[in-house]
Design a protein around this motif. Sequence first.
Motif: not given
Length: 241
Positions: A21-50
């Motif tokens: 709202e303040a900048t008109n920037f395009t904002i992308l807010m993805p779910e990270q691995r292993g997070h969210g209601e139905n994650p496409s990748v079920e296991t987090t790698s604690f920052g690695g493949c993220e």
Amino acid sequence: MLHRYGTDRSYVSDLGVKINEATNFTILMPEQRGHGENPSVETTSFGGCETDDAVSAIEFVKGLKTDDQTNLVGKNIGFYGVEMGALGALSAAAKDKNVKSLVLDSVPSNSDELLASVVSQRFPFASSLTSKIAAEGTYLYFYDGCYKRDSMCDLAASISNRQVLLIAGSDAPDFQDSTVKISKCFPNNTKVTAKTDFGLSGYSITNASLEQSESYNRKVIDFFKENLMNTETPPQSATLN
């Protein structure tokens, strides 16, 4: 915008909308691995493949076009990341020079420190020994190299000619200390601003009062406005999940 471990994209959505709202920037807010209601990748790698996901996200937004085939985003990319999200953001910036500005909140020294924090919260007794076992086990589990132990200080040293805002607070004291240390690792040609004395940082932003939240959001918004604004304003903006 990359959320921290154990949350989801809703954790950063309020700030993301306000930046848009303040900048008109395009904002992308993805779910990270292993997070969210139905994650496409079920296991987090604690920052690695993220990190690889964050680099792919850059390519994704750069390819977005309006109905008349004009690029939706400008040439400069900014990242906002908290804790695990900060690992991915900093690592992605080390790989892609299109990332010009970074807001990094509560930055772990490496993935092992993040994992130790998660284990300590879940198993407070004998957490030191348990964390060591977990780190070794996780490293072996990701035999494909997805779990990385890269030093964020070493990565920061490779981030040249950028603008960086580092934030940390007493709500996450371990990451407050590591963020302070990382602030000293960037080269001289990178402009670093460190605000590491927050009572409540982005790590616990959902527990902040309205006044605390507005103060925090304003610092982040002003930083991106100052460092990502240019004369080529995209014709449209979007908030992407």
